[in-house]
Design an enzyme around this catalytic site. Structure first.
Site, PDB file in Angstrom:
ATOM      1  N   TYR A   1       0.842  -1.194   0.000  1.00 44.54           N
ATOM      2  CA  TYR A   1       0.000   0.000   0.000  1.00 44.54           C
ATOM      3  C   TYR A   1       0.878   1.245   0.000  1.00 44.54           C
ATOM      4  O   TYR A   1       1.544   1.561   0.984  1.00 44.54           O
ATOM      5  CB  TYR A   1      -0.950  -0.034   1.201  1.00 44.54           C
TER       6      TYR A   1
ATOM      7  N   LYS B   1       4.704 -15.074  -0.599  1.00 41.26           N
ATOM      8  CA  LYS B   1       5.158 -15.336  -1.964  1.00 41.26           C
ATOM      9  C   LYS B   1       6.684 -15.304  -1.984  1.00 41.26           C
ATOM     10  O   LYS B   1       7.328 -14.637  -2.803  1.00 41.26           O
ATOM     11  CB  LYS B   1       4.563 -14.299  -2.928  1.00 41.26           C
TER      12      LYS B   1
ATOM     13  N   ASP C   1      -0.839 -17.773  -4.088  1.00 40.77           N
ATOM     14  CA  ASP C   1      -1.630 -18.275  -5.212  1.00 40.77           C
ATOM     15  C   ASP C   1      -2.264 -19.619  -4.878  1.00 40.77           C
ATOM     16  O   ASP C   1      -3.443 -19.867  -5.192  1.00 40.77           O
ATOM     17  CB  ASP C   1      -0.793 -18.350  -6.490  1.00 40.77           C
TER      18      ASP C   1
ATOM     19  N   ASP D   1      -6.003  -8.355   2.198  1.00 41.87           N
ATOM     20  CA  ASP D   1      -7.150  -7.633   1.655  1.00 41.87           C
ATOM     21  C   ASP D   1      -7.882  -8.491   0.626  1.00 41.87           C
ATOM     22  O   ASP D   1      -9.107  -8.649   0.659  1.00 41.87           O
ATOM     23  CB  ASP D   1      -6.657  -6.335   1.028  1.00 41.87           C
TER      24      ASP D   1
ATOM     25  N   ASP E   1     -11.635 -10.926   1.272  1.00 46.06           N
ATOM     26  CA  ASP E   1     -12.841 -10.779   0.449  1.00 46.06           C
ATOM     27  C   ASP E   1     -13.229 -12.113  -0.172  1.00 46.06           C
ATOM     28  O   ASP E   1     -14.420 -12.473  -0.228  1.00 46.06           O
ATOM     29  CB  ASP E   1     -12.604  -9.742  -0.650  1.00 46.06           C
TER      30      ASP E   1
END
Length: 354
Positions: A131, A184, A217, A241, A245
């Site tokens: 961010y 990752k 992933d 984030d 969702d």
């Protein structure tokens, strides 16, 4: 117990009004000692004071025990130089609300989209990561050296990684005692490596909590295949984030998911969904997510201040919301029911009075 109410934009004023009504009812019923004070943010504040997040609102939040933030339409705000500040991101950064707690739980009457029941919590680091508004001491972490080249800086620190890991392990100890770190590191070896170093080190302090890791992933795929295998998931800002969702939608609906942003001194309740300006003012918005988030805020305050009555208030709200979801006739229209915002709030208040 001071609670600041920040209605926000779009459907924010409608669903925060519903939340205030419920909190006021519980105050009358349980004598919780809640003092609710409303402060404008977003476009309403911009019109009045020239800023979408005035300094006096930040100070009011700093002085409060907790606060409720309605959704904001920050994509439409003017540039920072013209008063456009993202209330959510700024408050997370300024008040060190480093832990975004986002449960995803399937509910009776709404079969999970992944087949098996879901009951997990994503613990997301809130103050750094990809961010750009949280990556620099001064200026933005995104910049363009030339008209055809855009760069973005990602910040990962040992301090932030360790404290979000601690929040996750403590939460897992109160649940099913399992933590999954999502990363990752096969591509971002340095930054993800630092994050994992701190999580792994902390895991040694919690031998009673099982620990494993997943690439982001593969995690996205595994949530679809078998979300039931996960308990507490800890990860960096952007991954959290996105995955929260996904998990909320797989469990039934994003509109049924609560969210708090907690630090060591402050906590903010915030719906998982956005401001939905297309339905603002039409009495069709579902206030469930913000109501559940407000209940989580009461629970956080109860734990922080050793207040059993606040924990009881959280349980009362959550039970009443679940009861309404069981009956198709007491659901909002987005969930196949007939109720609008005000009618759903009235039905919830009737349930709470019983």
């Amino acid at each position: 117990m001071k609670i600041a109410i920040l209605p926000g934009d779009g459907i924010g004023p409608e669903i925060t009004a519903a939340t205030v009504e419920v909190l006021q009812l519980l105050e009358r019923k349980l004598a919780l000692g809640l003092q609710l004070d409303t402060h404008a943010v977003g476009f309403a504040a911009l019109e009045r004071s020239g800023s979408t997040l005035p300094e006096k609102v930040i100070e009011a939040c700093r002085a409060a025990d907790g606060f409720v933030l309605g959704p904001s339409d920050s994509n439409e705000y003017p540039p920072l130089a013209q008063g456009g500040r993202n209330p959510s991101g700024e408050l997370r950064k300024l008040l060190e609300l480093y832990s975004n707690i986002r449960p995803a739980r399937s509910r009776e009457g709404f079969p999970p989209r992944c087949g098996r029941p879901v009951d997990l919590v994503i613990v997301r680091e809130n103050t750094e990561g990809f961010y750009a508004d949280r990556s620099m001491f001064r200026g933005s972490g995104e910049f363009m050296p030339t008209p055809d080249l855009a760069l973005s800086v990602r910040k990962i620190s040992a301090h932030a990684s360790r404290r979000i890991a601690l929040a996750a392990f403590r939460l897992a100890r109160a649940r099913r005692r399992k933590v999954t770190a999502v990363h990752k590191a096969n591509v971002l070896k340095v930054t993800e490596g630092l994050f994992l170093r701190e999580v792994r080190a902390l895991a040694k302090d919690f031998p009673d909590v099982a620990y494993d890791e997943q690439l982001v992933d593969s995690m996205a795929a595994l949530l679809v295949r078998d979300a039931a295998r996960f308990d507490v998931v800890v990860t960096t800002n952007m991954y959290g984030d996105i995955l929260s969702d996904e998990a909320a939608e797989l469990s039934g609906s994003l509109g049924l998911a609560g969210s708090i942003n907690a630090g060591d001194a402050h906590c903010m309740a915030q719906a998982q969904h956005g401001s939905a300006p297309d339905i603002a003012g039409k009495d069709v918005a579902n206030p469930f997510s913000l109501l559940l988030s407000a209940a989580m805020l009461l629970g956080w305050l109860g734990q922080k201040h050793a207040r059993d009555d606040l924990a009881k208030a959280q349980a009362i709200i959550e039970t009443a919301l679940q009861d309404l979801m069981r009956n198709p006739q007491t659901r909002t229209r987005d969930l196949g029911g007939p109720l609008g915002t005000r009618a759903f709030t009235a039905a919830l208040c009737d349930r709470l009075r019983a």
